[in-house]
Write an enzyme that holds these catalytic residues in place. Structure first.
Site, mmCIF file in Angstrom:
data_model
loop_
_atom_site.group_PDB
_atom_site.id
_atom_site.type_symbol
_atom_site.label_atom_id
_atom_site.label_comp_id
_atom_site.label_asym_id
_atom_site.label_seq_id
_atom_site.Cartn_x
_atom_site.Cartn_y
_atom_site.Cartn_z
ATOM 1 C CB CYS A 1 -1.137 0.198 1.325
ATOM 2 S SG CYS A 1 -1.967 1.230 1.300
ATOM 3 C CB CYS B 1 1.274 0.974 4.530
ATOM 4 S SG CYS B 1 -1.101 0.751 5.060
ATOM 5 C CG ASP C 1 -2.738 14.891 -3.522
ATOM 6 O OD1 ASP C 1 -3.191 14.503 -3.152
ATOM 7 O OD2 ASP C 1 -2.245 15.114 -4.697
ATOM 8 C CG ASN D 1 -12.180 11.627 -3.847
ATOM 9 O OD1 ASN D 1 -13.421 11.965 -3.753
ATOM 10 N ND2 ASN D 1 -11.297 11.924 -3.847
ATOM 11 C CG HIS E 1 -6.722 8.796 0.738
ATOM 12 N ND1 HIS E 1 -7.175 7.807 0.405
ATOM 13 C CD2 HIS E 1 -7.224 9.942 -0.023
ATOM 14 C CE1 HIS E 1 -7.447 8.092 -1.152
ATOM 15 N NE2 HIS E 1 -7.557 9.186 -1.396
#
Ligand code: 5GP
Ligand code: ZN
Length: 114
Positions: free
Chosen positions: A4, A7, A30, A87, A100
């Site tokens: 991930c 992670c 981001d 989302n 997130h």
């Protein structure tokens, strides 16, 4: 979780521009910002999406909102406003399957979202 992306960012295995960190959460910029301020807030532990939240995660989810408000104030977004969004699934365009929250601010945003 082994494979991930978030992670790995939480573990420091993949670099990120860290904004804030708590015992349970990490906030970082981001990599592909869609607003002048675009911060991602994640739990350090792997949770695929809000659909996987458990009763024990209640406090952590509250902490996400408190951290978002702290960062928004730090960045001068309190008066102009901002959006906090997670989302979930294909229709929402979720692309990373580790919970997130996007903290978006610094420009006007339309409603409803596209
Ligand atoms: P989603 O589309 O799942 O709601 O949001 C995933 C977000 O993660 C996107 O806004 C994307 O730009 C961001 N992202 C993807 N890979 C990376 C990365 O390696 N580092 C950072 N900082 N953000 C990433
Ligand atoms: Zn994960």
């Amino acid at each position: 979780m082994n494979d991930c992306l978030f992670c790995k960012i939480a573990a420091g295995e993949i670099p990120s521009s860290r904004v804030e960190e708590t015992e349970t959460l990490l906030a970082f910029d981001d990599v592909n910002p869609v607003a002048p301020s675009h911060v991602l807030i994640i739990p350090k532990k792997h949770i695929g999406s809000c659909l996987e939240l458990a009763e024990d995660d209640r406090v952590m989810v509250g902490e996400i909102h408190l951290l978002a408000a702290k960062i928004a104030k730090q960045r001068g977004l309190a008066d102009s406003g901002f959006r906090l969004v997670t989302n979930t699934g294909p229709n929402a365009g979720q692309s990373v399957f580790h919970l997130h929250y996007h903290l978006l601010g610094g420009r006007g945003m339309s409603w409803p979202p596209g």
